[in-house]
Design an enzyme around this catalytic site. Sequence first.
Site, short mmCIF file in Angstrom:
data_model
loop_
_atom_site.label_atom_id
_atom_site.label_comp_id
_atom_site.label_asym_id
_atom_site.label_seq_id
_atom_site.Cartn_x
_atom_site.Cartn_y
_atom_site.Cartn_z
N GLU A 5 0.84 -1.20 0.00
CA GLU A 5 0.00 0.00 0.00
C GLU A 5 0.88 1.25 0.00
O GLU A 5 1.85 1.32 0.75
CB GLU A 5 -0.86 -0.02 1.27
N LYS B 277 -9.02 2.40 -2.63
CA LYS B 277 -9.29 1.72 -1.36
C LYS B 277 -10.72 2.02 -0.92
O LYS B 277 -11.17 3.17 -1.01
CB LYS B 277 -8.30 2.22 -0.31
N CYS C 176 -5.28 -3.11 1.97
CA CYS C 176 -5.22 -3.23 3.44
C CYS C 176 -6.59 -3.44 4.07
O CYS C 176 -7.15 -4.53 3.98
CB CYS C 176 -4.49 -2.03 4.01
#
Lengths: 562, 562
Positions: free
Chosen positions: B41, B116, B162
Site C-alpha cells: 500500500e 481503497k 489493506c
Amino acid sequence: MKIAIAQLNPTIGYLKNNAQSILESAHKSVENGARLLLTPELSLCGYPPRDLLLNPGFIEAVSQQLEKLARQLPPHLAVLVGTIEKNTDAAANGQKALYNSVAWLESGQIQKIFHKRLLPTYDVFDEDRYFEPGNQSNILTLETSKKGGLASERVKIGVTICEDLWNDEAFWGKRIYEINPVQDLVQNSVDLVVNLSASPYSVGKQKVREAMLKHSATAYQTPIIYINQVGGNDDLIFDGNSFAVDGTGKIINRAKAFDTNLSIVEYDLQQQDLQGFSIAPIFETEEEEIWSALVLGVRDYAQKCGFARVVLGLSGGIDSALVAAIAAEAMGRENVLGVLMPSPYSSDHSVSDAVKLVENLGINSYKLAIGDAMNAYDKILEPLFAETEFGVAEENLQSRIRGNLLMAIANKFGYLLLSTGNKSEMAVGYCTLYGDMNGGLAVISDVPKTRVSALCRWLNRHRETIPANIIEKPPSAELKPDQIDQDSLPPYEILDDILERMIHLHESSAQIIAAGYNPQVVEKVMKLVVRAEFKRRQAPPGLKITDRAFGTGWRMPIACRV
Amino acid sequence: MKIAIAQLNPTIGYLKNNAQSILESAHKSVENGARLLLTPELSLCGYPPRDLLLNPGFIEAVSQQLEKLARQLPPHLAVLVGTIEKNTDAAANGQKALYNSVAWLESGQIQKIFHKRLLPTYDVFDEDRYFEPGNQSNILTLETSKKGGLASERVKIGVTICEDLWNDEAFWGKRIYEINPVQDLVQNSVDLVVNLSASPYSVGKQKVREAMLKHSATAYQTPIIYINQVGGNDDLIFDGNSFAVDGTGKIINRAKAFDTNLSIVEYDLQQQDLQGFSIAPIFETEEEEIWSALVLGVRDYAQKCGFARVVLGLSGGIDSALVAAIAAEAMGRENVLGVLMPSPYSSDHSVSDAVKLVENLGINSYKLAIGDAMNAYDKILEPLFAETEFGVAEENLQSRIRGNLLMAIANKFGYLLLSTGNKSEMAVGYCTLYGDMNGGLAVISDVPKTRVSALCRWLNRHRETIPANIIEKPPSAELKPDQIDQDSLPPYEILDDILERMIHLHESSAQIIAAGYNPQVVEKVMKLVVRAEFKRRQAPPGLKITDRAFGTGWRMPIACRV
C-alpha cells in the site's frame, strides 16, 4: 417565546460540574421567562473529549449524568444539552459506536435525541474516529404555552450541531459533505434553526461565521441562533461569540467573546422572526482579539489543571515579555514569577530590560546567574569535548540549564511553567528542545514573530507596558557573543511570509520562489521546517490562534525526505 | 502465471528512492519469469504520509513519479503500485480530495487506478482525514501470455487495499464498515484476491492475519495474496510477513518478517489455485518477535533520519540495559555509546553492573560523574529553596542533568539519543520530563516493565548478555538514598495488569476493582495515569508493539477531570 443562550465553559470530562453549570443556567433562564435553553455542543462532557470516548465507563457516566440532569431541571423549560449517545446498531451495520448528539430535556425526562450529521475530520478534528453521522432531519416542535390554559402555538425548530451549518455550497463555492442539513431543515418548513457549537477560535473566524449565517438566514429566510462553547481546553481556545441572526440576515444578538454568558432572545410568533436585546461589540483590532484569546487560554489551562501560579524565564527579549504580560493579565500579577537567568554572554540590556518589564507589570521576579552551572557542565564534559569547537552543543546547554532551573522552581513550588517560543522559531527549529521549549503550555507558539511585535506595540498603545527597548532591539538568543537571530535566519518579515505560504497556504517551494523570493532562502527555510519536526513533536501544547497551528492538527512524519 | 511479491521498505516522501526500489524489484521479477508484481500500500510515497498529503505539490510530485515509473518499468510486467490519486469530483460532490489507490502499470502506461474502499480511522489511522472511499469493485483482468503467439488465458484478480480485507463479519462476529469488498469481488467471480497492505506490527498480529485470511480463502474458495510493507516509520513498525493462502486456506508462501523480500508464487491456470515455493518460519516466542521489531524500529528511525550512531544513558538498570542491547544489534556495537552518570546517590552496583553490560555488549562507554553539576544547581537555587525539604524538584534535577549531558553529547557528535523508559513508567509518570525522557526515539515506551524483564531473560537464554544482577535487583531510580520503585508504586506484576485492563481493555476502575484488585491501588493508578498525560504529550515517538500505544494513536486531553 423567549429563548436563553448559555455560553458555557465546561471542563473536559468533569460531568458533575458541567451539569451544575447547565442547571444554574436553567434556573436563570426560567427567571427570565424563557421557554427554551440552548447550550453548546457536548456541553455535558466538554469539547473535545477525545479518547475518553473510547472508554465505555465514560460513556455510561455521561448517560447517567444526563438522566440525572433531566430530573433536576425545572420542568417547564425545554433544554438542549450536548451529549454522547451510543449507537446500538453499530456492530450490526458496520458503523461507529457513538453519536455526537443533542438531548432535548423537558418535564424530568429525555424527550428526544438528535444526532450530528456532518462530522469534521480535518485539522484538529477527529470526529470520524468516534462518531457515526446522523441521517435524520433534526426537528424539535415546541409548544409555546405549557402552563396557562391558553391554546398553545407550535414553533418548529431545526436543530443543528456545529459542522452541520458549515456546508453551504453557495457561500463557500464548494461542498465538503454531500448533504446540507440546513437546507434539509428549511425544506421541512422549520421556523427557526439553532446551532449548538464548539467552534475553536482563530483570528478573524467570527467574521466568517457571521457572514456565513447572514448568508444562510437570508437565503432561507429563516432566523438562526448560533451558540458556541467558550474557554480554553488544552491547545484549543473557544471564543464564545454566540450570536443570532433574524430572517433578514440581521444580527440581533451577540454574546461577549471569551467569557461565559447567558443571553435571551425572543421568537416573535406574529412576526415569525427573532428579536434580540443585546449585541456585544466585536473587537476593533486583531491584536485585541488575539490578546483576549491568549489570556483566556492561559487562565483556563492553569485553572483546569489545578495551578494557581505560573513561572517563566525572562530573557529581556520580546517573546518572554509578551508572555509575561499575558500571564499577568490571566493569573493576576501577584501569581506570576519571572526568572532572569543571565549568562556571561548576556548583554547588560537583557537584564535591565527584563527588570524594567518586571516593574511595569508588577510581577514577582528572581535573578539566577547560570555561569557556575555552565562551568560545571564544561568541566564534566571537558574530557569528551576537549578537541572540539564551541558550537550548538554549548549553546543548547545554556538554554537547558535555564530550562532545568525553571522546572526545578515549578516542581518545588507547584507552579505551571509557561514556555515563550513564537511560531516562527517553532517552524524553523530556532529553539532548544529541553531548554527554552520547556513548559506545560506554549503560550505564543502559534503567534509569528512579526505578530508578537504587533501585539507588544498594541499593548503599549496607551502607556509603555513592554519597555520600548525590548520591542526595538534586534532579536537575539544571546547564546554566544554578539549573536543576533538574523545571523542565521532571514529577516522576520520575509521568514513569516514564507512560512505563511508554506504552512497555511500549502504552497510548494516552486510557488513561493515564483512569488519573488530568493530560491536559496526558500529552500533553506523549507529544509529547516522539515528538520525541526522532531522538536515540534515534543513541544508542549500551544494555544492555537490560526487555522493551521503546530499541535493536535499538525500531523507530520519525522523520518521522511521531501 | 508467476506473481512476484515485493516486501519493500520505503522512506516516507522519498519518491525517487521508493520508485527505484520498485524498479529493481520489477527487474528481478522479470528475471524470475513473473507476469505480475505486487508492492505494498502506498509503496510510492511510503505509509503513512500523514499531512504531507495536504500539500498539493506533494500530490503532484507523486503523480509525476508514478508516470515516470510507468515508463521505466519493463513493458511486459504488470505492476501494482500503491499511490495517491486526486479526486477530481471532490468539490462538486462534497467529498475528500484524495484516494488511497493502487495503479496498474504496464506497457509504459497507467492502465487503471483502483481505490481503497474501507478507510481505517481509529488508533493510529486517520484515513478519513485525507481520503474518499472508493465505491467500485476493483478488478484487474490479466492476460497470461503477452509475448508468445499462443492464445492467452485470462486471470481475473480482485484488488484490495489493506483494510478492505478486514471486515469479515463471520470471522469477527461484527462489522466495522457497511460493505465487505472481498465478498463483493468473489461475487464478481474473481480467480484470486490480492491485498496491498501497510499493516503495522503488534504482538501476535500475524496470527490474527493468518487466521483471518485462512477463514476468508476457505469461505470464498478463493486464494489470497497479502503483501505488507516492512520497516520502521517513526513510531510504527511494519513487520512485512507477507503471505499467501490457497483456495483451501493453506499457507503456501510466507516472506521473512522485519526484512525486505521478493517472493514468487504461481497461479496455476489448470488447478485455478495458488502454489508457493517458500514459507519462512514464524517466531517461536513473542520475545523474539518483539526483539526483532524493536531492532528494526531503531535501525530504520536512525537511518531514515540520517544518524549513523546512537547514544544512551546507562543507569545500571534493566531498561537501559535492554535498550543498549537492542541498539547494539540495530546499529552495530561500535556505533553505540553508553554513558554512565553516577551521582552521590548511585549504588556501587549501578556502575559495576553497567560496566559489565558494556563489556558484554562490546559497545563504547564513558563515565561522567554528575555531583559537581548537582552542587552548582544547589548553589544557584539555594536562596530560593533554602527553607524547603529535599523532594521531587531535587530528584528531577539529577535526571535532568543527565538528560542535558546526553543531549550535549548527541548535539556535539551528531548522535541520536535513545530514551529508555518503559510503558509502565510512561503510564504512571514515573519518569522525568526533560530528564530520562529525553531522546529522539523512545525504544521501549510500549513495552511494560514485566515484559522488559521477560525480554532480558530471553536474551540471556544462551549466554549472559544482560548481567544477571541487572535483571534480579529491585528496580530503583536512585534519585535519593535507598529508593526503590516499589516504595511509591505497586509491584510491577500488579501494576502492569491494572494498566493492561485500563489502557488496552478500556476497563473502568469499578471493573478492575471487581476483578479483585485493591480499590485504593486502582484509584491511585488511575489518577497517576490521568495526571501523567502532560508528560506523555511531550515524549519522543515511541516504537509501537501493542494495539494501544502512547503516541499517535493515543489522543487524550490534558486539562480534564475524570
